[in-house]
Design a protein around this motif. Structure first.
Motif, short mmCIF file in Angstrom:
data_model
loop_
_atom_site.label_atom_id
_atom_site.label_comp_id
_atom_site.label_asym_id
_atom_site.label_seq_id
_atom_site.Cartn_x
_atom_site.Cartn_y
_atom_site.Cartn_z
N PHE A 173 -2.28 4.28 -7.13
CA PHE A 173 -2.06 5.33 -6.15
C PHE A 173 -2.38 6.68 -6.79
O PHE A 173 -1.81 7.03 -7.82
N THR A 174 -3.29 7.40 -6.18
CA THR A 174 -3.76 8.64 -6.77
C THR A 174 -4.01 9.69 -5.69
O THR A 174 -4.17 9.36 -4.51
N SER A 175 -4.03 10.94 -6.09
CA SER A 175 -4.49 12.01 -5.23
C SER A 175 -5.62 12.72 -5.98
O SER A 175 -6.08 12.23 -7.01
N SER A 176 -6.06 13.85 -5.48
CA SER A 176 -7.12 14.59 -6.17
C SER A 176 -7.08 16.05 -5.74
O SER A 176 -6.47 16.40 -4.73
N ALA A 177 -7.74 16.89 -6.52
CA ALA A 177 -7.82 18.30 -6.18
C ALA A 177 -8.76 18.53 -5.01
O ALA A 177 -8.58 19.47 -4.23
N ALA A 178 -9.76 17.64 -4.87
CA ALA A 178 -10.75 17.80 -3.81
C ALA A 178 -11.48 16.48 -3.61
O ALA A 178 -11.45 15.60 -4.48
N ALA A 179 -12.12 16.35 -2.44
CA ALA A 179 -12.92 15.15 -2.17
C ALA A 179 -13.95 15.48 -1.10
O ALA A 179 -13.65 16.20 -0.14
#
Length: 253
Positions: A173-179
């Motif tokens: 499970f991850t998020s990100s600064a941008a995509a």
């Protein structure tokens, strides 16, 4: 008169930053209506705030600046969206086996909503997320150590990557600064991407938890390509047209 104008401008900018913290995004027309000023006035305020490094202008408004931020600062931004994402993602967390969770605040919100598990080994490179997970019943929490990245409150570097790769995870499970749809996810530091890649490579599936304000954006360091991402979870309704560019790339939840 000049003094009054300055005070009003300062007050507007404080309110704009409060909107950004609460919602994770400033929508130009909504902000102008709420402040009782013209869109042009808000544009000027956003330009000034951007020059101070406090946000980043995008089409139709502004989003948080793409810079390393502490866990606490990130957690306090867009809290409502994070809660919606967490509720959607709860059903995806395995009850047994092993799962990896990165150092993002969105993942931290998910962890705070868990109601335990049966026999889950949970690995994370975040001290804050580790502290939440270690008190959950049925969960054995592991802290992936390494170099302390003081700006983001995470552990990174060679040792962190080696530790992240030492288990076989059912899900990451991850998020990100941008995509964005062309380049995948991206982060504000290269070191963050390296740990996330290590977790993803050791996982059967990767679930991206993403505030919609980050869609269509790019940060400094490329991270995960879409062929590594099995599901995208946002606060939006799955039928929202803003998700159209991603439907052929991954499952949209």
């Amino acid at each position: 008169m000049a003094t009054t104008s300055t005070v009003n401008a300062e007050s507007r900018r404080e309110r704009l930053l409060a909107i950004l913290e609460a919602d994770g995004i400033i929508r130009l027309e909504e902000a102008a209506e709420g402040l009782g000023v013209s869109a042009m006035t808000v544009r000027r305020d956003l330009a000034d705030l951007e020059s101070d490094g406090q946000l980043r202008r995008v089409r139709g408004g502004a989003v948080p600046s793409l810079r390393p931020r502490s866990f606490l600062e990130r957690m306090s931004t867009g809290a409502a969206a994070k809660l919606v994402i967490a509720e959607k993602a709860l059903a995806l967390v395995p009850e047994v086996g092993a799962a990896a969770f990165d150092a993002s605040s969105t993942v931290g919100t998910l962890l705070s909503r868990l109601d335990g598990a049966s026999d889950l080994t949970l690995a994370t490179n975040s001290w804050e997320n580790f502290q939440v997970a270690r008190h959950q019943p049925g969960i054995s929490a592991l802290l992936v150590g390494g170099e302390a990245e003081e700006r983001t409150d995470s552990f990174v570097g060679l040792l962190a990557c080696q530790a992240a790769s030492s288990l076989h995870y059912a899900k990451f499970f991850t998020s990100s600064a941008a995509a964005d749809s062309a380049r995948g996810t991206s982060e504000v530091t290269l070191a963050e991407t390296q740990v996330k890649l290590a977790f993803a490579e050791a996982s059967d599936e990767t679930v991206l938890l993403l505030d919609s304000s980050k869609l269509g954006q790019r940060a400094l360091a490329r991270s995960l390509d879409w062929d590594r991402i099995d599901a995208l979870v946002t606060e939006l309704d799955p039928g929202d047209e803003r998700l159209d560019p991603y439907r052929d790339l991954t499952d949209v939840i």
